[in-house]
Design an enzyme around this catalytic site. Sequence first.
Site, PDB file in Angstrom:
ATOM      1  N   ALA A   1     -60.497   1.399  16.349  1.00 24.74           N
ATOM      2  CA  ALA A   1     -61.074   0.074  16.115  1.00 24.74           C
ATOM      3  C   ALA A   1     -62.303  -0.045  16.999  1.00 24.74           C
ATOM      4  CB  ALA A   1     -60.060  -1.004  16.458  1.00 24.74           C
TER       5      ALA A   1
ATOM      6  N   PHE B   1     -56.189  -6.198  19.929  1.00 27.96           N
ATOM      7  CA  PHE B   1     -56.548  -7.247  18.973  1.00 27.96           C
ATOM      8  C   PHE B   1     -57.454  -6.653  17.902  1.00 27.96           C
ATOM      9  CE2 PHE B   1     -57.717 -11.223  17.205  1.00 27.96           C
ATOM     10  CZ  PHE B   1     -59.077 -11.158  16.928  1.00 27.96           C
TER      11      PHE B   1
ATOM     12  N   CYS C   1     -54.911  -3.120  25.899  1.00 23.84           N
ATOM     13  CA  CYS C   1     -54.486  -1.737  26.130  1.00 23.84           C
ATOM     14  C   CYS C   1     -53.752  -1.582  27.459  1.00 23.84           C
ATOM     15  CB  CYS C   1     -55.659  -0.771  26.046  1.00 23.84           C
ATOM     16  SG  CYS C   1     -56.549  -0.942  24.483  1.00 23.84           S
TER      17      CYS C   1
END
Lengths: 274, 164
Positions: free
Chosen positions: A187, A110, A203
């Site tokens: 990220a 995300f 993940c």
Amino acid sequence: MTIPNCLLLYAELKAARVLFIVRMAMRVCRVLEVFRMGTINYLDALKLQEKLVTDRKARKISDTLLSLQHPPTYTLGKRRTDYNLLVTESELQSMGAELHYTQRGGDITFHGPHQAILYPIISLRDIGHGARNYVEKLESTMIELASLYGVKARAGQAGEMGVWVGERKIGAIGVRISSGITSHGLAFNIDPDLSYFKHIVPCGIADKEVTSLRRESNETLPAEEGDDSKRCLSMSLDGFNPNFAYATWCLREHCKLLEKQPRHGLLEFIWASR
Amino acid sequence: MALRMWASSTANALRVSSSRTHLSPALSLSRRFSSVLDGLKYASSHEWVKHEGSVATIGITDHAQDHLGEVVFVELPEPGGSVAATKGFGAVESVKATSDVNSPISGEVIEVNTKLTETPGLINSSPYEDGWMIKIKPSSPAELESLMGAKEYTKFCEEEDASH
């Protein structure tokens, strides 16, 4: 091994040493162009990266770094592990989030506001790196960033790539390498809304929490201003700089995606600087 | 006598060994001593080609697999498709990175290594044999001339690694 072969070996070692010195000198002269993008839609960022990769392959541009955030977005990697998405696509849309399938490595993740994203478009061949040590450098970037705020993070163990604080994941990595040029990247959770992660198996690793610097650090984080892009950029660079040896930085301040129009020159999109 | 002993221990250290049937390891000066085989041709993007009659087998080199890390996923084309020299035909995923694999020469894909779907790690453990990726019918065998031989490729890898 005969005597002539020894001499040949000696000569080759000498030549390799000279080449090493030349390459180190070239590394000192390497330039990085850094773009502060603000919040940018995933597909727009992807199109931009594809263009930059093509230009970097053709050596029309130098190594480039995009610093940005995305609006709420879920992405899948090349293996299309959509069994790790725990809600339907229409439920995602009603939350105001998008879903995209990508060519990067890694599983589902995300992206959202206050999560610092870095997309380095760099030539691994120019620095003699392979995928493995590039990914390690991205991990070190996030570990360094966390440490600046008193948080001890670590690289994941086998099968759990990314950056962790204890058993909680603070940073993710997903990279694509095409003819030695990188795209996508890392990220790092500065202070995103972590509830979005409940709708996926992040993940592909079940039973592990996701966390943020806000949660883990006892220190005061830099204040967010405006769209938070300045904070994301400066914090990201604090981690990136020590790990990637660029002598020269060219910082493009607030580049806004205005219109998608073809034009001559480097980039398909029109930039405005404020 | 001392020189012979030194030469012998250096040879051992550099792993200069006797050949297999028709492929033999060439002397490699790379830091990790990635193996480079004689009898193959090599592209600068670290793929190898074995040309036998009308069939060419393609895979990635030991140097490439070492730099990638553990391969967890391999994407291959369908048989019957075509590949073009220097253009991508598939990808390998390792350590959260997908790396495109380019074909050194052009041709028609006649077979792909389906074992790589179940066991992608074959690319790491046996990059030149069990880890082969595709077999093609070359459309322009002359393209092989522009590729590197074992010695040239060894030097190329050495130069790339020298900037670590």
